[in-house]
Design a protein around this motif. Structure first.
Motif, PDB file in Angstrom:
ATOM      1  N   ALA A   1      -4.856 -10.925   7.208  1.00 23.32           N
ATOM      2  CA  ALA A   1      -5.575  -9.657   7.044  1.00 23.32           C
ATOM      3  C   ALA A   1      -7.050  -9.844   7.418  1.00 23.32           C
ATOM      4  O   ALA A   1      -7.923  -9.871   6.557  1.00 23.32           O
TER       5      ALA A   1
ATOM      6  N   THR B   1       0.298  -8.901   1.348  1.00 26.68           N
ATOM      7  CA  THR B   1       0.776  -9.919   2.282  1.00 26.68           C
ATOM      8  C   THR B   1      -0.171 -11.108   2.306  1.00 26.68           C
ATOM      9  O   THR B   1       0.258 -12.269   2.267  1.00 26.68           O
TER      10      THR B   1
ATOM     11  N   GLU C   1      -1.061  -4.792   3.255  1.00 28.33           N
ATOM     12  CA  GLU C   1      -1.779  -5.852   3.964  1.00 28.33           C
ATOM     13  C   GLU C   1      -2.415  -6.822   2.961  1.00 28.33           C
ATOM     14  O   GLU C   1      -2.358  -8.047   3.132  1.00 28.33           O
TER      15      GLU C   1
ATOM     16  N   ARG D   1      -3.709   0.233   2.573  1.00 25.48           N
ATOM     17  CA  ARG D   1      -3.939  -1.166   2.930  1.00 25.48           C
ATOM     18  C   ARG D   1      -3.445  -2.132   1.854  1.00 25.48           C
ATOM     19  O   ARG D   1      -3.627  -3.341   1.982  1.00 25.48           O
TER      20      ARG D   1
END
Ligand code: SF4
Length: 64
Positions: free
Chosen positions: A18, A48, A45, A42
């Motif tokens: 990211a 992750t 993201e 977001r």
């Protein structure tokens, strides 16, 4: 979203996952959060990046 600087081992995985949300300090490689409160679109993201962190140093605080 926060990074525990004591836990961060400077792997850079968060930046790879990211790059708009994280950077690393030039002097020591510790991760820096660029967007402390990402918008809901977001979160994935951010999650992750947190999953990729080998030190489990990233905490994502999602708003309701
Ligand atoms: S992935 Fe985790 S250990 Fe690696 S730089 Fe980012 S916060 Fe630090």
């Amino acid at each position: 979203m926060t990074v525990d600087e004591e836990q961060c081992c400077c792997s850079g995985q968060c930046v790879l996952a990211a790059p708009d949300l994280f950077d690393q300090r030039e002097e020591d490689g510790i991760a820096v959060v660029l967007v402390a409160e990402p918008t809901a679109d977001r979160y994935e993201e951010a999650r992750t990046a947190a999953r990729h962190c080998p030190s489990n140093a990233i905490s994502v605080h999602e708003r309701d």
